[in-house]
Structures are given as C-alpha cells and as structure tokens.
Design a protein around this motif. Sequence first.
Motif, PDB file in Angstrom:
ATOM      1  N   ALA A  88      -4.304 -10.834 -21.345  1.00  0.00           N
ATOM      2  CA  ALA A  88      -4.477 -11.639 -22.554  1.00  0.00           C
ATOM      3  C   ALA A  88      -3.904 -10.937 -23.781  1.00  0.00           C
ATOM      4  O   ALA A  88      -3.617 -11.597 -24.793  1.00  0.00           O
ATOM      5  CB  ALA A  88      -5.960 -11.931 -22.763  1.00  0.00           C
ATOM      6  N   ASN A  89      -3.731  -9.620 -23.717  1.00  0.00           N
ATOM      7  CA  ASN A  89      -3.181  -8.868 -24.848  1.00  0.00           C
ATOM      8  C   ASN A  89      -1.654  -8.897 -24.884  1.00  0.00           C
ATOM      9  O   ASN A  89      -1.041  -8.227 -25.703  1.00  0.00           O
ATOM     10  CB  ASN A  89      -3.667  -7.421 -24.809  1.00  0.00           C
ATOM     11  N   GLY A  90      -1.029  -9.662 -23.994  1.00  0.00           N
ATOM     12  CA  GLY A  90       0.426  -9.775 -23.985  1.00  0.00           C
ATOM     13  C   GLY A  90       1.133  -8.774 -23.104  1.00  0.00           C
ATOM     14  O   GLY A  90       2.353  -8.871 -22.910  1.00  0.00           O
ATOM     15  N   ALA A  91       0.413  -7.795 -22.561  1.00  0.00           N
ATOM     16  CA  ALA A  91       1.028  -6.818 -21.666  1.00  0.00           C
ATOM     17  C   ALA A  91       1.252  -7.445 -20.292  1.00  0.00           C
ATOM     18  O   ALA A  91       0.490  -8.312 -19.848  1.00  0.00           O
ATOM     19  CB  ALA A  91       0.153  -5.574 -21.534  1.00  0.00           C
ATOM     20  N   ALA A  92       2.313  -7.014 -19.628  1.00  0.00           N
ATOM     21  CA  ALA A  92       2.652  -7.533 -18.299  1.00  0.00           C
ATOM     22  C   ALA A  92       3.189  -6.399 -17.442  1.00  0.00           C
ATOM     23  O   ALA A  92       3.772  -5.438 -17.956  1.00  0.00           O
ATOM     24  CB  ALA A  92       3.672  -8.659 -18.398  1.00  0.00           C
ATOM     25  N   ALA A  93       2.987  -6.515 -16.147  1.00  0.00           N
ATOM     26  CA  ALA A  93       3.465  -5.497 -15.216  1.00  0.00           C
ATOM     27  C   ALA A  93       4.014  -6.172 -13.975  1.00  0.00           C
ATOM     28  O   ALA A  93       3.383  -7.082 -13.421  1.00  0.00           O
ATOM     29  CB  ALA A  93       2.343  -4.526 -14.839  1.00  0.00           C
ATOM     30  N   ARG A  94       5.189  -5.735 -13.552  1.00  0.00           N
ATOM     31  CA  ARG A  94       5.796  -6.242 -12.314  1.00  0.00           C
ATOM     32  C   ARG A  94       5.076  -5.619 -11.124  1.00  0.00           C
ATOM     33  O   ARG A  94       4.746  -4.421 -11.132  1.00  0.00           O
ATOM     34  CB  ARG A  94       7.284  -5.879 -12.284  1.00  0.00           C
ATOM     35  N   ILE A  95       4.823  -6.415 -10.103  1.00  0.00           N
ATOM     36  CA  ILE A  95       4.117  -5.944  -8.911  1.00  0.00           C
ATOM     37  C   ILE A  95       5.124  -5.708  -7.808  1.00  0.00           C
ATOM     38  O   ILE A  95       5.801  -6.640  -7.356  1.00  0.00           O
ATOM     39  CB  ILE A  95       3.053  -6.964  -8.467  1.00  0.00           C
ATOM     40  N   VAL A  96       5.237  -4.446  -7.379  1.00  0.00           N
ATOM     41  CA  VAL A  96       6.121  -4.063  -6.279  1.00  0.00           C
ATOM     42  C   VAL A  96       5.297  -3.306  -5.248  1.00  0.00           C
ATOM     43  O   VAL A  96       4.068  -3.199  -5.369  1.00  0.00           O
ATOM     44  CB  VAL A  96       7.299  -3.209  -6.797  1.00  0.00           C
ATOM     45  N   ALA A  97       5.982  -2.761  -4.247  1.00  0.00           N
ATOM     46  CA  ALA A  97       5.261  -2.094  -3.163  1.00  0.00           C
ATOM     47  C   ALA A  97       4.465  -0.892  -3.645  1.00  0.00           C
ATOM     48  O   ALA A  97       3.404  -0.581  -3.098  1.00  0.00           O
ATOM     49  CB  ALA A  97       6.249  -1.666  -2.078  1.00  0.00           C
ATOM     50  N   SER A  98       4.937  -0.199  -4.672  1.00  0.00           N
ATOM     51  CA  SER A  98       4.275   1.031  -5.137  1.00  0.00           C
ATOM     52  C   SER A  98       3.289   0.786  -6.277  1.00  0.00           C
ATOM     53  O   SER A  98       2.718   1.750  -6.805  1.00  0.00           O
ATOM     54  CB  SER A  98       5.334   2.035  -5.598  1.00  0.00           C
ATOM     55  N   THR A  99       3.050  -0.462  -6.685  1.00  0.00           N
ATOM     56  CA  THR A  99       2.171  -0.751  -7.821  1.00  0.00           C
ATOM     57  C   THR A  99       0.726  -0.360  -7.496  1.00  0.00           C
ATOM     58  O   THR A  99       0.233  -0.623  -6.402  1.00  0.00           O
ATOM     59  CB  THR A  99       2.245  -2.245  -8.169  1.00  0.00           C
TER      60      THR A  99
END
Length: 258
Positions: free
Chosen positions: A169-180
């Motif tokens: 909700a704070n605008g942060a985003a993270a891509r999800i890959v095998a090492s996440t």
Amino acid sequence: MSSTGKPETPETPETPETPETAAAPRSRRRTVPANAVIAVLLALLGFALVVQFKAGNSDAELASARPEDLVRILSDLDSQQDRLRHEINDLEETRRQLDSGAQSRDAALAEARKRADELGILAGTLPAEGPGLEIGFTPGTERIKSETILDAVEELRGAGAEAMQVNGANGAAARIVASTYFVDGDNNRLVVDGSDLTAPYTIMVIGGPDTMRTALNIPGGVVDSVRQHGGTVSLREADPVRVTALHNAGELKYAKPA
C-alpha cells in the motif's frame, strides 16, 4: 587264448554313426541360447514384479490422501499437462521452420530472441504482461504473515504462474523470482528481498486465471487460512496484467559471455 596264457580281449565293434548320434552335439549346442533366453525372461519377470509393487505403494498413498490434497494434485497435473502440450506444439513448429532451408537462419535467430526474452522474464530482468490475476490480501484481526504470502506464491507457481510481483500500500513493489525471500518486518510490514511493504498487499501474477484461482481456493488453502484470521482475499481476473517491477540480478564478477 594267446600264447602267454592271458585271455584275449575281444575287440569292441565300432558303432555306426546314425542321424540321431550325429545330431546330439548340435542339440547340446542349442541349449546354450535357450538358457540365455530363459535368463532374460526371468529378469523381465523380476522387473515387472518390482514395477507392480511400486505402483501398488503409490496407489495406497493416493487412497490415504485427504480430498484437498487430491484436488491439489489433480489441479497441478492438469496445469502441467496443458503447459507440456503447448511446449510440444511450439517445439514442433520450431522444428518445421528449422527444417526448411530458406527460413532456417531467420527461424534460428527468432528462436534465440524468444528464448532470451523468456529467460529475462523468468529471471525478473524484463517486464512482462499477459492474462492473469490481481490478488489482494487485506489483514483482519491479525497481520498477513510472510509465510502466508509465500504459500500463495508456491500455490501460484504450481498452477503455472509465469511472472509475479507483490505490491504494498506504500507504493513499494518487488519482483518475485526463484531466489525471492519473505520476512516479517517491524510495524506489521512485509519485507520482500529487502523492500518494506505495508498492508494491504497485492500480488500481480501472469498465468491461467482459472487454474490459479482453483489452486488458491482449495479447502484448507491460502484463502481459507486468511479468512480464519479475519482477513480477506480478493481475486480479480485481468487481461493484461502488467508485471513491471524488475529484479536486480547484480553484476557478474568472473563470468563473461563466451
């Protein structure tokens, strides 16, 4: 009687060779291959018994599984079958193009670019878009824990998800890959690969919407777990879903293109 007084030993008459006696050595020679064939048949019989025993054990495990586990297994098998069928069709089409002399070079270059793009999407270094789901996680009486988000990611992967990112909700985003990795942070925050995300969270996922929705809604699954703690999970189908967050792959220190 000989002159020495010893009885003479009568000479044994030679037995004439008959077709039966002449065929005896050949008959003995034929028993060697026969023994080899018997040995091979016994080995095949043993192998068949081992396979049947293992199949019986597998059937027993499935018979004792819970209904929700069987639903999950069936869903995973269906999605894997669909993916493999599409891959077979793509590979057959690629083979036909490569076999044609005039288009072989262009087809090879196009295939190389396609593979590079697919690897970039899997590694999280390229954005992607396509049909999929937008999945919202809103906490209730308890926070949405990192293990819940991880369970959702694993269920989506098993259902054929091809690209994902999680938004806060704070605008942060993270891509999800095998090492996440996912960690419970301070102040009810979720830490994903070092990024702090605040609730509610949204997973943007590209893949077959129906299969992924079924995987999340199985009895005792992710949706049930969140609802048991007063939270809610919303699933909205979208086309296209845009996965724009990129994963920082880091700089190579030793490797270089060959």
